[in-house]
Motif scaffolding. Structure first.
Motif, PDB file in Angstrom:
ATOM      1  N   LEU A  10      33.267  26.096 -30.360  1.00 39.43           N
ATOM      2  CA  LEU A  10      33.244  25.414 -31.472  1.00 39.43           C
ATOM      3  C   LEU A  10      33.473  23.833 -31.102  1.00 39.43           C
ATOM      4  N   LEU A  11      32.611  23.404 -31.576  1.00 40.09           N
ATOM      5  CA  LEU A  11      32.044  21.897 -31.214  1.00 40.09           C
ATOM      6  C   LEU A  11      32.582  20.831 -32.404  1.00 40.09           C
ATOM      7  N   ASP A  12      34.016  20.520 -32.355  1.00 40.62           N
ATOM      8  CA  ASP A  12      34.742  19.604 -33.406  1.00 40.62           C
ATOM      9  C   ASP A  12      34.262  18.183 -32.807  1.00 40.62           C
ATOM     10  N   PRO A  13      33.553  17.323 -33.251  1.00 42.02           N
ATOM     11  CA  PRO A  13      33.273  15.864 -32.509  1.00 42.02           C
ATOM     12  C   PRO A  13      34.767  15.071 -32.748  1.00 42.02           C
ATOM     13  N   GLN A  14      35.709  15.481 -33.816  1.00 42.80           N
ATOM     14  CA  GLN A  14      36.892  14.914 -33.898  1.00 42.80           C
ATOM     15  C   GLN A  14      37.598  14.994 -32.318  1.00 42.80           C
ATOM     16  N   LEU A  15      37.322  15.806 -31.724  1.00 45.41           N
ATOM     17  CA  LEU A  15      38.363  16.211 -30.596  1.00 45.41           C
ATOM     18  C   LEU A  15      37.784  15.195 -29.344  1.00 45.41           C
ATOM     19  N   VAL A  16      36.882  14.648 -29.565  1.00 43.35           N
ATOM     20  CA  VAL A  16      36.397  13.687 -28.336  1.00 43.35           C
ATOM     21  C   VAL A  16      36.440  12.330 -28.604  1.00 43.35           C
ATOM     22  N   LEU A  17      36.866  12.144 -29.989  1.00 45.12           N
ATOM     23  CA  LEU A  17      36.958  10.710 -30.307  1.00 45.12           C
ATOM     24  C   LEU A  17      37.932   9.839 -29.345  1.00 45.12           C
ATOM     25  N   THR A  18      39.046  10.430 -28.934  1.00 46.63           N
ATOM     26  CA  THR A  18      40.136   9.705 -28.325  1.00 46.63           C
ATOM     27  C   THR A  18      39.814   9.678 -26.538  1.00 46.63           C
ATOM     28  N   ALA A  19      38.786  10.322 -26.165  1.00 52.21           N
ATOM     29  CA  ALA A  19      38.654  10.437 -24.915  1.00 52.21           C
ATOM     30  C   ALA A  19      38.636   9.162 -24.097  1.00 52.21           C
ATOM     31  N   PRO A  20      38.978   9.155 -23.100  1.00 51.52           N
ATOM     32  CA  PRO A  20      39.073   7.484 -22.357  1.00 51.52           C
ATOM     33  C   PRO A  20      37.799   7.272 -22.015  1.00 51.52           C
ATOM     34  N   LYS A  21      37.373   6.158 -21.571  1.00 50.86           N
ATOM     35  CA  LYS A  21      36.035   5.663 -21.402  1.00 50.86           C
ATOM     36  C   LYS A  21      35.380   6.187 -20.165  1.00 50.86           C
ATOM     37  N   SER A  22      36.294   6.359 -19.096  1.00 52.57           N
ATOM     38  CA  SER A  22      35.615   6.918 -17.913  1.00 52.57           C
ATOM     39  C   SER A  22      35.226   8.306 -18.187  1.00 52.57           C
ATOM     40  N   VAL A  23      36.036   9.045 -18.852  1.00 50.77           N
ATOM     41  CA  VAL A  23      35.596  10.363 -19.185  1.00 50.77           C
ATOM     42  C   VAL A  23      34.440  10.417 -20.059  1.00 50.77           C
ATOM     43  N   THR A  24      34.397   9.556 -21.031  1.00 41.97           N
ATOM     44  CA  THR A  24      33.109   9.750 -21.659  1.00 41.97           C
ATOM     45  C   THR A  24      31.671   9.337 -20.816  1.00 41.97           C
ATOM     46  N   ALA A  25      32.014   8.408 -19.994  1.00 43.21           N
ATOM     47  CA  ALA A  25      31.081   7.892 -18.988  1.00 43.21           C
ATOM     48  C   ALA A  25      30.555   9.088 -18.280  1.00 43.21           C
ATOM     49  N   TYR A  26      31.542   9.538 -17.255  1.00 43.08           N
ATOM     50  CA  TYR A  26      31.348  10.525 -16.146  1.00 43.08           C
ATOM     51  C   TYR A  26      30.874  11.792 -16.844  1.00 43.08           C
ATOM     52  N   SER A  27      31.420  12.217 -17.961  1.00 40.66           N
ATOM     53  CA  SER A  27      30.947  13.508 -18.628  1.00 40.66           C
ATOM     54  C   SER A  27      29.499  13.533 -19.260  1.00 40.66           C
ATOM     55  N   GLY A  28      29.266  12.287 -19.644  1.00 45.19           N
ATOM     56  CA  GLY A  28      27.805  12.137 -20.403  1.00 45.19           C
ATOM     57  C   GLY A  28      27.133  11.914 -19.297  1.00 45.19           C
ATOM     58  N   MET A  29      27.341  11.465 -18.109  1.00 46.28           N
ATOM     59  CA  MET A  29      26.318  11.471 -17.066  1.00 46.28           C
ATOM     60  C   MET A  29      26.157  12.810 -16.635  1.00 46.28           C
ATOM     61  N   ASP A  30      26.943  13.716 -16.573  1.00 47.21           N
ATOM     62  CA  ASP A  30      26.919  15.031 -16.110  1.00 47.21           C
ATOM     63  C   ASP A  30      25.969  15.579 -16.957  1.00 47.21           C
ATOM     64  N   VAL A  31      26.021  15.418 -18.485  1.00 48.27           N
ATOM     65  CA  VAL A  31      24.999  16.071 -19.220  1.00 48.27           C
ATOM     66  C   VAL A  31      23.652  15.511 -18.877  1.00 48.27           C
ATOM     67  N   LEU A  32      23.462  14.398 -18.540  1.00 46.68           N
ATOM     68  CA  LEU A  32      22.111  13.831 -18.341  1.00 46.68           C
ATOM     69  C   LEU A  32      21.407  14.460 -16.801  1.00 46.68           C
ATOM     70  N   THR A  33      22.580  14.835 -16.001  1.00 42.79           N
ATOM     71  CA  THR A  33      22.346  15.776 -14.896  1.00 42.79           C
ATOM     72  C   THR A  33      21.872  17.183 -14.915  1.00 42.79           C
TER      73      THR A  33
END
Length: 373
Positions: free
Chosen positions: A156-179
Motif C-alpha cells: 500500500l503506497l500512500d504518499p501522505q505517509l512520507v510527507l513528514t520524512a526527515p530530509k536526511s531520510v528522504t535523501a538517503y532512501s532516495g539514493m538507495d532507489v537510484l542504487t
C-alpha cells in the motif's frame, strides 16, 4: 531461461489504505518503527482496521534489525499466531516483520495468510522484495535471508505517509532507489522487463528526488518517488544487485552508516568500475542516462557514464550527503584496519553474485578505500 515475476498486488494513492478495510475477523500483528505508536500516522492506519480483528502492535524495531529484536517479535508471533502481518515503516520495520515471519512460522508451526507492506519511506522497496536483512551484532555481520514466500502479498503506497520524512531520510532512501535501479539495470539476471522498470526509476529519481528533499510537502513529487522506489524494488528482486550493496552492507555492519548513505558513497566508484570492466554495462548505463536526459543522445557511451557519475555526486552534494567515511565521522585508521573483514564479508553477501563483473580482492579494496577519506 529468463524469469520475471511480480507477485505483490500494489495499490498506490492517498486512498490506498482503504484496502485494510477488507480485513475482518483476523489476528493481525502490526510491526512498525519504534517512534510510530501514538502518532497520527499509526492512528490513521489503525482507523482502517475493523474492530472484529484482534490486533497486536510490535514496535521494538531498530535500524539494521538485530537478531535479538527480531526474536522478541517472534515471541509475540508465537503468542498471537497471527493470520496477517502488516509491516509499517522503513526497510528496517518491514525487514523485521519478514524476519518475524521467517522464524515465527517455523517455531509456531503455522503459516500466515498474508503479509501487507506499508512503506513510510521511499527507498528500500522491501514492500515488493523477497529479502530481509538481519544483523548479527555479535559478529558484526549482516545476514540477508532470501525466500520467495517472504515477498509481501500486498503493498500500500500512500504518499501522505512520507510527507513528514526527515530530509536526511528522504535523501538517503532516495539514493538507495537510484542504487537499486542502476545495479539491477546491469545485474546478471537483468531482463527486458526489469530493465524497463530500472530505467523509469532512474528517470524519476534524477528529476524528482532533490525536489522532494527541498520541498517535502509536494505530494505529487512524493507520490512519483514513492512509486519509483517500489518499481526499483521489483526490478532488483528479479534482476539482482551487485557489489555496491555488498560493500554497503559492510559499511552499515561495521560503522553504522545508514544503508542509503553507504550506497551513495560507493555508487560513483561502482558505476565507474562496472562500466570500465563490462562493455554491456557501459552501454546499458549510457542508454538509461540518455533516456533520462542526463546526457545528449549523440555523446559517446563513455562520456554518458561520466555524466551519470557527475550527476550522482551533484545530487549527493545538493542533499548534504557526506561522501566519505571520514566525513561521516569514522576514523580513517579504523576503517583501514577493517579492510580485510569488509572484503571478506562483501564476497559472501547475497548481493555479490549478480554483479556484472567478478571483481578481485584488489578491485574491491580499491573501491572501499575510495570512500574512506
Amino acid at each position: 531461461m529468463e524469469q520475471f515475476s511480480m507477485p505483490t498486488n500494489i495499490y498506490s494513492g492517498t486512498d490506498s489504505l482503504n484496502r485494510l478495510d477488507n480485513l475482518k475477523n483476523e489476528k493481525i500483528l502490526l510491526v512498525c518503527d519504534a517512534f510510530l505508536p501514538g502518532t497520527d500516522t499509526l492512528k490513521q492506519i489503525e482507523s482502517h482496521i475493523n474492530s472484529s480483528n484482534q490486533c497486536v502492535v510490535f514496535s521494538d524495531v531498530k535500524p539494521d534489525p538485530p537478531l535479538t529484536n527480531v526474536m522478541k517479535g517472534v515471541q509475540e508471533f508465537v503468542k498471537l499466531q497471527p493470520t496477517i502481518i502488516v509491516g509499517i515503516g522503513g526497510g528496517s520495520a518491514m525487514d523485521t516483520g519478514k524476519g518475524i515471519r521467517f522464524f515465527g512460522e517455523k517455531i509456531a508451526h503455522c503459516q500466515i495468510k498474508k503479509y501487507i507492506g506499508i512503506p513510510t519511506t521511499s527507498g528500500t522497496g522491501s514492500e515488493v522484495t523477497n529479502t530481509t536483512v538481519i544483523s548479527d551484532t555479535e559478529n558484526q555481520k549482516k545476514i540477508p535471508i532470501l525466500e520467495d514466500y517472504l515477498t509481501p502479498d500486498c503493498a500500500l503506497l500512500d504518499p501522505q505517509l512520507v510527507l513528514t520524512a526527515p530530509k536526511s531520510v528522504t535523501a538517503y532512501s532516495g539514493m538507495d532507489v537510484l542504487t537499486h535501479s542502476l545495479e539491477s539495470l546491469v545485474a546478471k539476471n537483468a531482463t527486458l522487463m526489469s530493465d524497463a522498470l530500472a530505467e523509469k526509476a532512474i528517470d524519476v529519481i534524477v528529476h524528482h528526488l532533490v525536489d522532494c528533499f527541498r520541498h517535502g510537502e509536494d505530494l505529487e513529487s512524493r507520490k512519483i518517488v514513492h512509486e519509483a522506489s517500489c518499481i526499483a524494488g521489483v526490478a532488483f528482486n528479479n534482476a539482482g544487485l551487485g557489489i555496491c550493496h555488498a560493500l554497503a552492507h559492510q559499511l552499515g555492519a561495521n560503522f553504522h552508516v545508514p544503508h542509503g548513505l553507504a550506497n551513495t558513497m560507493l555508487l560513483p566508484y561502482v558505476v565507474a568500475y562496472n562500466a570500465q570492466k563490462c562493455p554491456l554495462a557501459m552501454q546499458k548505463f549510457a542508454v538509461a542516462v540518455k533516456k533520462a536526459g542526463i546526457a545528449a543522445p549523440g555523446v559517446s557511451d563513455r562520456l554518458a557514464v561520466k555524466r551519470l557519475i557527475a550527476k550522482i555526486r551533484e545530487m549527493a552534494r545538493q542533499m548534504n550527503c557526506p561522501l566519505t567515511l571520514q566525513a561521516f565521522g569514522v576514523e580513517p585508521q579504523k576503517a583501514q584496519e577493517l579492510t580485510a573483514t569488509v572484503i571478506e564479508n562483501a564476497r559472501i553477501d547475497a548481493t555479490f553474485s549478480t554483479n556484472p563483473v567478478d571483481p578481485s580482492d584488489a578491485d574491491l579494496q580499491a573501491i572501499y578505500e575510495s570512500v574512506i577519506k
